[in-house]
Design a protein around this motif. Structure first.
Motif, short mmCIF file in Angstrom:
data_model
loop_
_atom_site.label_atom_id
_atom_site.label_comp_id
_atom_site.label_asym_id
_atom_site.label_seq_id
_atom_site.Cartn_x
_atom_site.Cartn_y
_atom_site.Cartn_z
N LYS A 103 0.83 -1.21 0.00
CA LYS A 103 0.00 0.00 0.00
C LYS A 103 0.86 1.26 0.00
O LYS A 103 0.55 2.24 -0.68
N THR A 104 1.96 1.23 0.74
CA THR A 104 2.87 2.39 0.78
C THR A 104 3.49 2.61 -0.59
O THR A 104 3.58 3.75 -1.06
N LYS A 105 3.92 1.53 -1.22
CA LYS A 105 4.54 1.64 -2.54
C LYS A 105 3.56 2.19 -3.56
O LYS A 105 3.90 3.06 -4.37
N HIS A 106 2.30 1.72 -3.49
CA HIS A 106 1.29 2.23 -4.42
C HIS A 106 1.03 3.72 -4.20
O HIS A 106 0.90 4.49 -5.15
N ALA A 107 0.96 4.14 -2.93
CA ALA A 107 0.74 5.56 -2.62
C ALA A 107 1.88 6.41 -3.17
O ALA A 107 1.65 7.47 -3.76
N LEU A 108 3.12 5.95 -3.00
CA LEU A 108 4.28 6.69 -3.51
C LEU A 108 4.26 6.76 -5.04
O LEU A 108 4.57 7.82 -5.64
N GLN A 109 3.90 5.67 -5.69
CA GLN A 109 3.84 5.67 -7.15
C GLN A 109 2.74 6.60 -7.64
O GLN A 109 2.90 7.28 -8.67
N ASN A 110 1.63 6.64 -6.91
CA ASN A 110 0.55 7.55 -7.26
C ASN A 110 0.99 9.00 -7.11
O ASN A 110 0.71 9.86 -7.96
N MET A 111 1.70 9.29 -6.03
CA MET A 111 2.23 10.64 -5.81
C MET A 111 3.23 11.01 -6.90
O MET A 111 3.26 12.16 -7.38
N LYS A 140 -5.27 7.69 1.48
CA LYS A 140 -6.65 7.24 1.60
C LYS A 140 -7.01 6.28 0.47
O LYS A 140 -7.64 5.25 0.69
N LEU A 141 -6.61 6.62 -0.75
CA LEU A 141 -6.90 5.75 -1.89
C LEU A 141 -6.25 4.38 -1.71
O LEU A 141 -6.89 3.35 -1.91
N SER A 142 -4.98 4.37 -1.34
CA SER A 142 -4.26 3.09 -1.17
C SER A 142 -4.86 2.27 -0.03
O SER A 142 -5.00 1.05 -0.14
N PHE A 164 -7.48 2.35 -6.93
CA PHE A 164 -6.33 2.56 -7.80
C PHE A 164 -6.51 3.75 -8.75
O PHE A 164 -5.87 3.81 -9.80
N THR A 165 -7.39 4.69 -8.38
CA THR A 165 -7.58 5.90 -9.19
C THR A 165 -6.29 6.70 -9.24
O THR A 165 -5.76 7.08 -8.19
N PRO A 166 -5.76 6.99 -10.44
CA PRO A 166 -4.53 7.79 -10.52
C PRO A 166 -4.79 9.25 -10.12
O PRO A 166 -5.72 9.88 -10.63
N LEU A 167 -3.99 9.77 -9.22
CA LEU A 167 -4.15 11.16 -8.79
C LEU A 167 -4.00 12.13 -9.94
O LEU A 167 -4.68 13.16 -10.00
N HIS A 168 -3.10 11.83 -10.87
CA HIS A 168 -2.86 12.78 -11.96
C HIS A 168 -4.09 12.91 -12.86
O HIS A 168 -4.28 13.95 -13.50
N GLU A 169 -4.96 11.90 -12.89
CA GLU A 169 -6.19 12.01 -13.67
C GLU A 169 -7.17 12.96 -12.99
O GLU A 169 -7.88 13.73 -13.64
N ARG A 224 -7.70 23.22 -9.96
CA ARG A 224 -8.11 21.89 -10.41
C ARG A 224 -8.90 21.19 -9.31
O ARG A 224 -8.71 21.49 -8.14
N PRO A 225 -9.75 20.22 -9.68
CA PRO A 225 -10.33 19.36 -8.64
C PRO A 225 -9.23 18.49 -8.04
O PRO A 225 -8.32 18.05 -8.75
N LYS A 226 -9.30 18.27 -6.74
CA LYS A 226 -8.26 17.51 -6.05
C LYS A 226 -8.73 16.15 -5.54
O LYS A 226 -7.92 15.38 -5.03
N THR A 227 -10.02 15.88 -5.64
CA THR A 227 -10.55 14.59 -5.19
C THR A 227 -11.56 14.09 -6.20
O THR A 227 -12.03 14.84 -7.08
N ALA A 228 -11.94 12.82 -6.07
CA ALA A 228 -12.93 12.24 -6.97
C ALA A 228 -14.28 12.97 -6.81
O ALA A 228 -14.99 13.20 -7.80
#
Length: 323
Positions: free
Chosen positions: A57-65, A82-84, A89-94, A110-114
């Motif tokens: 989960k930590t690795k996924h959060a870092l990759q998303n960041m 929170k996502l992780s 798995f929603t990409p933050l950059h999207e 920009r919007p910052k959340t879903a």
């Protein structure tokens, strides 16, 4: 006993390493606290140690960041966590890809959340949108940004911003000055948002030309508002009669956004909130959208999320204990 696993996340360059770590490794410490892991920075490598699930989960959060580039904020880190944590798995950059408007300082809004993304999409696709949610979710600011963007694209000819003049649990007593001086304190949050987006000079020019109007809700009675983007803020403090009056002002070529927090009603005891009642009245009406935001969409200090959660838990407990 939980097996401790270590994984290495290799980074692209020093700029990415600095962006992911934050000032004085602040972001790494947030991730450690959230997932119960240890993160050691070694040059262009991050060594993550902990349980199998926590490391993943930590690795996924870092990759998303990392997908956000160098512009990572505290909120981005909290939202990536929170996502992780939820397996989302929603990409933050999207989420951050759509720019609503660029402020006078060059800042991209920009919007910052879903939830904020759904809100912006609803405003684009409906003539009347209700944005309902707690403090700090961007209800008013994003509506204001969308309104300014519509004005710049010449989709509307003017912006009309209004609020009911209701005191937030305080009695302010006599206020000096003319009528505008008396109502200005109630409208200050709307002025602040406009100054931030447009700058004081442009705002003043638009106000003098009548392109922007900021007024208390009582001023809307008897008017038909054509070719306008209209925002009713703090709508939880409208009575049902005021809400009906406002919604029936909408003219041709106009769009209205109604924002409010139904947990913070300041009306006198015994008076119903128009924002609460309207959800039943207009449910399912074509062309109208209700967009609900929650604590996950809060973009203020992280403590604000916890405060909202604590209040919700308390209210739920009280309601269960009542007969």
């Amino acid at each position: 006993m939980v097996d401790v696993l270590s994984q290495i996340l290799r980074l692209r360059d020093n700029d990415q390493a600095q962006a992911l770590s934050g000032k004085a490794d602040e972001y790494l410490r947030l991730l450690e606290e959230a997932f119960g892991v240890k993160i050691a920075a070694r040059g262009l490598e991050l060594i993550i140690s902990g349980s199998d699930e926590a490391v993943a989960k930590t690795k996924h959060a870092l990759q998303n960041m990392a997908g956000l580039g160098s512009s990572i904020t505290n909120h981005d880190v909290y939202y990536a966590i929170k996502l992780s944590a939820n397996g989302d798995f929603t990409p933050l950059h999207e989420l951050n890809s759509g720019v609503v408007v660029v402020t006078h300082r060059g800042q991209k809004i920009r919007p910052k959340t879903a939830g904020q993304r759904r809100y912006i999409t609803s405003i684009a696709n409906h003539d009347i949108v209700f944005g309902i949610g707690p403090a700090g979710t961007g209800k008013t600011y994003l509506a204001m940004a969308q309104a300014v963007a519509s004005l710049k694209r010449k989709e509307v000819e003017r912006l009309i911003l209004t609020r009911p003049a209701v005191e937030a649990g305080e009695h302010l007593g006599f206020l000096p000055g003319d009528l505008q001086d008396k109502v200005d304190p109630y409208l200050r949050p709307l002025y602040d948002a406009l100054f931030d987006i447009l700058g004081h000079e442009t705002y003043s020019k638009y106000r003098e030309k009548g392109i922007i109007e900021v007024a208390p809700l009582a001023y809307m009675r008897g008017r038909t508002l054509d070719d306008s983007f209209i925002i009713l803020d703090e709508a939880q403090n409208c009575t049902p009669e005021q809400m009906k009056m406002f919604l029936t002002r909408l003219g041709f070529g106009s769009k209205a956004v109604v924002t409010g927090d139904i947990t913070q009603v300041d009306l006198p005891r015994g008076k119903a909130s128009g924002l609460v009642k309207i959800q039943k009245i207009l449910k399912g009406v074509e062309g109208i959208s209700f967009c609900f935001l929650d604590e996950a969409d809060v973009v203020r200090h992280p403590l604000v999320q916890r405060i909202i959660q604590a209040y919700e838990a308390h209210d739920h407990k009280v309601s269960k204990s009542q007969p």
